[in-house]
Structures are given as structure tokens and as C-alpha cells.
Design an enzyme around this catalytic site. Structure first.
Site, PDB file in Angstrom:
ATOM      1  N   GLY A   1      13.881  58.189  42.489  1.00  0.00           N
ATOM      2  CA  GLY A   1      13.060  57.001  42.700  1.00  0.00           C
ATOM      3  C   GLY A   1      13.935  55.771  42.527  1.00  0.00           C
ATOM      4  O   GLY A   1      14.370  55.126  43.484  1.00  0.00           O
ATOM      5  N   ARG A   2      14.257  55.489  41.278  1.00  0.00           N
ATOM      6  CA  ARG A   2      15.012  54.281  40.921  1.00  0.00           C
ATOM      7  C   ARG A   2      16.322  54.143  41.702  1.00  0.00           C
ATOM      8  O   ARG A   2      16.655  53.048  42.166  1.00  0.00           O
ATOM      9  CB  ARG A   2      15.330  54.339  39.427  1.00  0.00           C
ATOM     10  CG  ARG A   2      15.892  53.056  38.863  1.00  0.00           C
ATOM     11  CD  ARG A   2      16.400  53.271  37.432  1.00  0.00           C
ATOM     12  NE  ARG A   2      15.521  54.035  36.599  1.00  0.00           N
ATOM     13  CZ  ARG A   2      14.620  53.520  35.752  1.00  0.00           C
ATOM     14  NH1 ARG A   2      14.511  52.226  35.617  1.00  0.00           N
ATOM     15  NH2 ARG A   2      13.853  54.319  35.031  1.00  0.00           N
TER      16      ARG A   2
ATOM     17  N   TYR B   1       9.976  50.226  39.843  1.00  0.00           N
ATOM     18  CA  TYR B   1       9.057  50.042  38.716  1.00  0.00           C
ATOM     19  C   TYR B   1       8.826  48.562  38.412  1.00  0.00           C
ATOM     20  O   TYR B   1       8.606  48.181  37.272  1.00  0.00           O
ATOM     21  CB  TYR B   1       9.570  50.801  37.476  1.00  0.00           C
ATOM     22  CG  TYR B   1       9.854  52.263  37.768  1.00  0.00           C
ATOM     23  CD1 TYR B   1       8.804  53.140  37.997  1.00  0.00           C
ATOM     24  CD2 TYR B   1      11.161  52.758  37.854  1.00  0.00           C
ATOM     25  CE1 TYR B   1       9.053  54.477  38.300  1.00  0.00           C
ATOM     26  CE2 TYR B   1      11.410  54.090  38.149  1.00  0.00           C
ATOM     27  CZ  TYR B   1      10.354  54.938  38.367  1.00  0.00           C
ATOM     28  OH  TYR B   1      10.590  56.250  38.671  1.00  0.00           O
TER      29      TYR B   1
ATOM     30  N   TYR C   1       9.959  48.109  27.751  1.00  0.00           N
ATOM     31  CA  TYR C   1      11.110  48.904  27.304  1.00  0.00           C
ATOM     32  C   TYR C   1      12.234  48.039  26.738  1.00  0.00           C
ATOM     33  O   TYR C   1      13.325  48.550  26.496  1.00  0.00           O
ATOM     34  CB  TYR C   1      11.724  49.694  28.467  1.00  0.00           C
ATOM     35  CG  TYR C   1      10.751  50.408  29.351  1.00  0.00           C
ATOM     36  CD1 TYR C   1      10.004  51.493  28.887  1.00  0.00           C
ATOM     37  CD2 TYR C   1      10.578  50.015  30.683  1.00  0.00           C
ATOM     38  CE1 TYR C   1       9.121  52.165  29.719  1.00  0.00           C
ATOM     39  CE2 TYR C   1       9.691  50.681  31.521  1.00  0.00           C
ATOM     40  CZ  TYR C   1       8.975  51.745  31.031  1.00  0.00           C
ATOM     41  OH  TYR C   1       8.104  52.404  31.860  1.00  0.00           O
TER      42      TYR C   1
ATOM     43  N   CYS D   1       0.022  34.649  27.865  1.00  0.00           N
ATOM     44  CA  CYS D   1      -0.211  34.317  26.448  1.00  0.00           C
ATOM     45  C   CYS D   1       0.161  35.461  25.524  1.00  0.00           C
ATOM     46  O   CYS D   1      -0.697  36.011  24.829  1.00  0.00           O
ATOM     47  CB  CYS D   1      -1.670  33.931  26.267  1.00  0.00           C
ATOM     48  SG  CYS D   1      -2.154  32.683  27.442  1.00  0.00           S
ATOM     49  N   GLU D   2       1.401  35.871  25.561  1.00  0.00           N
ATOM     50  CA  GLU D   2       1.908  36.888  24.650  1.00  0.00           C
ATOM     51  C   GLU D   2       3.383  36.602  24.414  1.00  0.00           C
ATOM     52  O   GLU D   2       4.103  36.265  25.360  1.00  0.00           O
ATOM     53  CB  GLU D   2       1.825  38.287  25.280  1.00  0.00           C
ATOM     54  CG  GLU D   2       0.435  38.720  25.610  1.00  0.00           C
ATOM     55  CD  GLU D   2       0.225  40.214  25.434  1.00  0.00           C
ATOM     56  OE1 GLU D   2       1.032  40.868  24.743  1.00  0.00           O
ATOM     57  OE2 GLU D   2      -0.765  40.690  25.998  1.00  0.00           O
TER      58      GLU D   2
HETATM   59  N1  LLP Z   1      10.029  62.997  39.406  1.00  0.00           N
HETATM   60  C1  LLP Z   1       9.133  62.944  38.393  1.00  0.00           C
HETATM   61  C2  LLP Z   1       8.303  64.086  38.120  1.00  0.00           C
HETATM   62  C3  LLP Z   1       9.030  61.766  37.618  1.00  0.00           C
HETATM   63  O1  LLP Z   1       8.154  61.729  36.623  1.00  0.00           O
HETATM   64  C4  LLP Z   1       9.854  60.640  37.922  1.00  0.00           C
HETATM   65  C5  LLP Z   1       9.753  59.403  37.144  1.00  0.00           C
HETATM   66  C6  LLP Z   1      10.745  60.754  39.003  1.00  0.00           C
HETATM   67  C7  LLP Z   1      10.819  61.934  39.707  1.00  0.00           C
HETATM   68  C8  LLP Z   1      11.634  59.618  39.423  1.00  0.00           C
HETATM   69  O2  LLP Z   1      12.525  59.256  38.429  1.00  0.00           O
HETATM   70  P1  LLP Z   1      13.686  58.181  38.758  1.00  0.00           P
HETATM   71  O3  LLP Z   1      14.595  58.799  39.793  1.00  0.00           O
HETATM   72  O4  LLP Z   1      13.033  56.970  39.266  1.00  0.00           O
HETATM   73  O5  LLP Z   1      14.337  57.988  37.457  1.00  0.00           O
HETATM   74  N2  LLP Z   1       8.646  53.017  34.461  1.00  0.00           N
HETATM   75  C9  LLP Z   1       9.921  53.488  33.976  1.00  0.00           C
HETATM   76  C10 LLP Z   1      10.369  54.751  34.652  1.00  0.00           C
HETATM   77  C11 LLP Z   1       9.351  55.881  34.582  1.00  0.00           C
HETATM   78  C12 LLP Z   1       9.797  57.116  35.298  1.00  0.00           C
HETATM   79  C13 LLP Z   1       8.689  58.103  35.393  1.00  0.00           C
HETATM   80  N3  LLP Z   1       8.998  59.289  36.126  1.00  0.00           N
HETATM   81  C14 LLP Z   1      10.942  52.343  34.100  1.00  0.00           C
HETATM   82  O6  LLP Z   1      10.587  51.263  34.562  1.00  0.00           O
HETATM   83  O7  LLP Z   1      12.077  52.511  33.687  1.00  0.00           O
END
Ligand code: LLP
Length: 430
Positions: free
Chosen positions: A276-277, A386, A317, A358-359
Site C-alpha cells: 500500500g504505502r 493513509y 502515531y 481544538c486539540e
Molecule cells: N495487507 C494487509 C492485510 C494490511 O493490513 C495492510 C496494512 C497492508 C496489506 C498494506 O500495508 P502497507 O504496504 O501499506 O504497509 N495507518 C497506518 C498504516 C496501517 C496499515 C494497516 N495495514 C499508517 O498511517 O502508518
């Protein structure tokens, strides 16, 4: 900064489009994505397969804008979804259901039905209760559900505890020691077809070793299952590859994939990954405007028009995002204070960059050295993942607009919300 967001003559650009022009046209706060960054990132993943069958399932939760999903769908991506809503988005964006894997610990009956109707590639099942429910739902529909078990390998991802998922104390996946018994159960259930195995140990990993450790543990299970006649078609090693926000040095996409492929050498199963990221994080910035400069008793504040509802990562975070002025000052000069808020001339000073919410937790960045004045534009970097997808309407703030840049062309891919839209579904009780 990266290849897609660069200064030219003191002006920050997204590809060939000046960010100042985008702010003038679409207002702020505004998320700006580079199409080239998205496409190049995807091609780096897909092109590093070394001849092995590889399906790159983009993790929709990182950024679910239809335009982004569509860019990846056109390039042949699969998708990793965690809700019926994400499935609907993928289909609306032209994604192929047969390349969709469905993760998540709490799939509802309705979501299972929706995914079975669509004909997805695989359910990544996370518990024995879910396995039984999926068998029943598929049976009711006269279908057979393709399943993979998400196994929790109990490996430390060495990342922020909130986004670490592969330790046995985490809620995710089935326990490693119970996996074989659950596979036997899945094999025996009439409305399930075992197709793969899956793990995802966390997000924003900056080293390859935890990925390798997890993959090796998964392969031990694959071999044990093979010994029992349960042969798998695919191995899904999840997402999690980190990006550079500040001074991290995550592995490059090609190096990460080479490491995974090295562990799989000599095997025939198809590889699935769920990044994802790494696909969207550095393909997007959040554009915001300075409303006020304010001198506090101890700190100077730059109060900007983006807030924790737009970009929650710093508040949630304590995440770091680089913040750059869209217009560099002609000649940098340092001053010990921030000019009291009224001056238009940009002066360099140390600022807390905060939003209007307001936080006290509503901050975008701490102690940033910035040459800014009221009305200055700032770009918050690495905001493509995200950012918008975790945004909210807290303080009745309409969510930001989103644009996608393609060379010099700028496309609005999501209109800024209106306040009327926010309460359209609400009723007063008379
Ligand atoms: N697959 C599953 C089952 C997941 O739960 C996730 C992310 C991904 C793939 C993708 O992960 P990535 O490649 O993006 O690391 N909100 C947080 C990140 C939460 C990730 C949740 N799961 C942030 O802003 O850092």
C-alpha cells in the site's frame, strides 16, 4: 522531495505543474498526487518478478480514491481489500474482481456474499469462526469460496506498535501452531476450496529481515501441508514495505522483492504481495496554506488550514512528515521570532505547524525551520498513503479536495466536500 515533487526557480512543482497554481485553482487543503509516481512505483514492483508469476495486490486502504485505483487497474494490478466498501470502489474504478484478495478479521455475512457474487480471487481467512461462517454463506449461495488462511507467524516487524500485526499478541491471523489443523478443517468443508496461504506482519518496515523470517516460517507450513496432500496455488506475503519520511533507509522495491523471491527459489507457487504505502506514500503531498503566525510564550506557531482531520498520522502515531514551503524565499534570512503574525515578508524561524482543531494533538509537525508568512503555502510530503483515506470530518470540517497531476495537466479527482453534504443524512427530532 523526490523525482516527482521538485523545486524549479524557487517554486515547488508536482511533475510539470506548479503547486501554487493548483492551490489557486482548487483551494487548500488539497491532496496532490503524481500519476507518474504511481505508475513508476507499480512498474517497479511488477518488473521485479524475475520471471515468477507475481500478482501485486494494491492495499486499497492506503488510498482508495477511484482515480488512483484506476491507474493501478490499468497497469494490471490486483487489489487487497478489507471491506465491502473497498470492493465496491475497486469495481467502480475498473478493477478486476478475479484479482482481489479480501483480508480483515471481521468480515460480515453481507460482505462475504458481496465478494462471492463478485467472484474474487481469495478470502484471507483470519479465524476458525470465520472459516465456518464462510463455508455456510458459500453453501447458501450454492458457491465454493476460495480460501487462504492468514497465518500469524509471530515475527517482530520492528515498527510502530499500532501498525505491527504479526506478533502472537496481535488480533490478526490464525495462530501458527493451529494453522495445520485449520487447513485440514478447511479441506473437509464442502463449500471451501483451499487455494493459498497468507501473512502480513506490519507496516512501514525498514528492514528486509522480518519479511524473510516470516516467509521462511510460512514455507515450513506450506511444506507440511504439501506432505498431507494440501497443495497451495499461491503464497501471499502481505504488504508492509516502508518508505522514506525523514531519515529512514528502507530497502528499494527491487531489493525487497529480490529478497522475497530468494526465499521462494525453486518453488512453483504464485507469489502475491499487498503493498500500500510503498505505492502511494511518496506519490502524494498535502497542500496547505498558513492562516496565522502566532508567537506563544515558549513556541512559535504556524496555524495552517490543514489539520489532524485531514492528516491524522502525526497525531495518531507521532509520525514525521517533511514540510516544505511551496515558494522558497529569495534570500534566506534568520530571525529569532516569527514576526508577530502581521508581516507578509517570509522570515525563517522555528515553528510548531498546527491546524485549527481544538486539540493539542492537532499538529502536522514540531519544531520546523520555515521561512513563511501568513498566506504562505506549504507542502506536507509523503502524504499519499493513509492521509486522505484516514481523514475525518471532526470539527465539521469538509474533507479536502484531491487532484492528480499528469505532466503539466491537473485533474480534479475528488471535489472538496461541502458542509451541507456532511449533515445531509441527519434529522432533527420534532
Ligand atoms: N495487507 C494487509 C492485510 C494490511 O493490513 C495492510 C496494512 C497492508 C496489506 C498494506 O500495508 P502497507 O504496504 O501499506 O504497509 N495507518 C497506518 C498504516 C496501517 C496499515 C494497516 N495495514 C499508517 O498511517 O502508518
Amino acid at each position: 522531495m523526490n523525482d516527482y515533487f521538485q523545486y524549479r526557480n524557487g517554486q515547488l512543482y508536482a511533475e510539470q505543474a506548479p503547486l501554487a497554481d493548483i492551490a489557486a485553482q482548487f483551494g487548500t487543503p488539497c491532496y496532490v498526487y503524481s500519476r507518474a509516481a504511481l505508475s513508476d512505483g507499480f512498474r517497479q514492483f511488477a518488473g521485479a518478478s524475475q520471471g515468477r508469476e507475481l500478482l501485486v495486490c494494491y492495499a486499497v486502504k492506503a488510498n482508495s480514491n477511484l482515480a488512483i485505483l484506476n491507474v493501478f487497474a490499468r497497469l494490471g494490478a490486483g487489489f487487497d481489500i478489507v471491506s465491502g466498501g473497498e470492493l465496491q470502489r475497486v469495481l467502480a474504478a475498473g478493477g478486476d474482481a478475479r484479482k482481489v484478495v479480501f483480508s480483515g478479521v471481521g468480515k460480515s455475512v453481507a460482505e462475504m456474499r458481496q465478494a462471492l457474487d463478485a467472484g474474487i480471487l481469495c478470502f484471507n481467512v483470519e479465524s476458525s469462526a470465520e472459516l465456518e461462517r464462510l463455508n455456510e454463506v458459500a453453501g447458501d449461495m450454492g458457491k465454493v469460496a476460495p480460501v487462504s488462511l492468514r497465518v500469524n507467524p509471530d515475527v517482530d516487524a520492528k515498527t510502530h506498535p499500532y501498525i505491527s500485526t504479526g506478533l502472537k499478541q496481535n488480533k490478526f491471523g490464525v495462530a501458527y501452531d493451529e494453522a495445520i489443523a485449520l487447513y485440514r478443517r478447511a479441506r473437509d468443508l464442502p463449500h471451501l476450496r483451499v487455494t493459498g496461504i497468507d501473512c502480513h506482519i506490519g507496516s512501514q518496515l525498514t528492514e528486509t529481515s522480518p519479511f524473510i523470517a516470516a516467509a521462511e516460517k510460512i514455507l515450513v507450513l506450506v511444506d507440511a501441508l504439501g506432505g498431507e496432500g494440501i497443495r497451495l496455488e499461491h503464497i501471499d506475503l502481505g504488504g508492509g514495505l516502508g518508505i522514506r519520511y525523514n531519515d529512514e533507509a528502507p530497502p528499494a522495491i527491487a531489493g525487497y522483492l529480490a529478497a522475497l523471491l530468494g526465499v521462494l527459489r525453486g518453488r512453483s507457487e504464485k507469489l502475491i504481495i499487498e503493498p500500500g504505502r510503498a505505492l502511494v506514500g511518496n506519490a502524494g503531498v498535502l497542500l496547505t496554506r498558513v492562516e496565522y503566525l502566532k508567537r506563544g510564550a515558549e513556541k512559535n506557531f504556524a496555524i495552517v488550514d490543514a489539520a489532524m482531520n485531514d492528516l491524522m498520522r502525526p497525531a495518531l502515531y507521532d509520525a514525521y512528515h517533511e514540510i516544505l514551503p511551496v515558494q522558497l524565499p529569495p534570500s534566506p534570512q534568520h530571525s529569532p521570532d516569527c514576526g508577530g503574525g502581521g508581516e507578509r515578508e517570509a522570515r525563517s524561524s522555528i515553528f510548531e505547524v498546527v491546524g485549527p482543531i481544538c486539540e493539542t494533538g492537532d499538529f502536522i509537525g514540531h519544531a520546523r525551520d520555515l521561512a513563511i508568512a501568513p498566506q504562505s503555502l506549504l507542502a506536507v510530503l509523503s502524504a499519499g498513503a493513509y492521509g486522505m483515506s484516514m481523514s475525518s470530518n471532526y470539527n465539521t470540517r469538509p474533507r479536502a479536495s484531491e487532484v492528480m497531476v499528469e505532466g503539466g495537466a491537473v485533474h480534479l479527482v475528488r471535489e472538496r466536500e461541502t458542509v451541507a453534504q456532511l449533515y445531509a443524512g441527519e434529522r432533527v427530532v420534532v
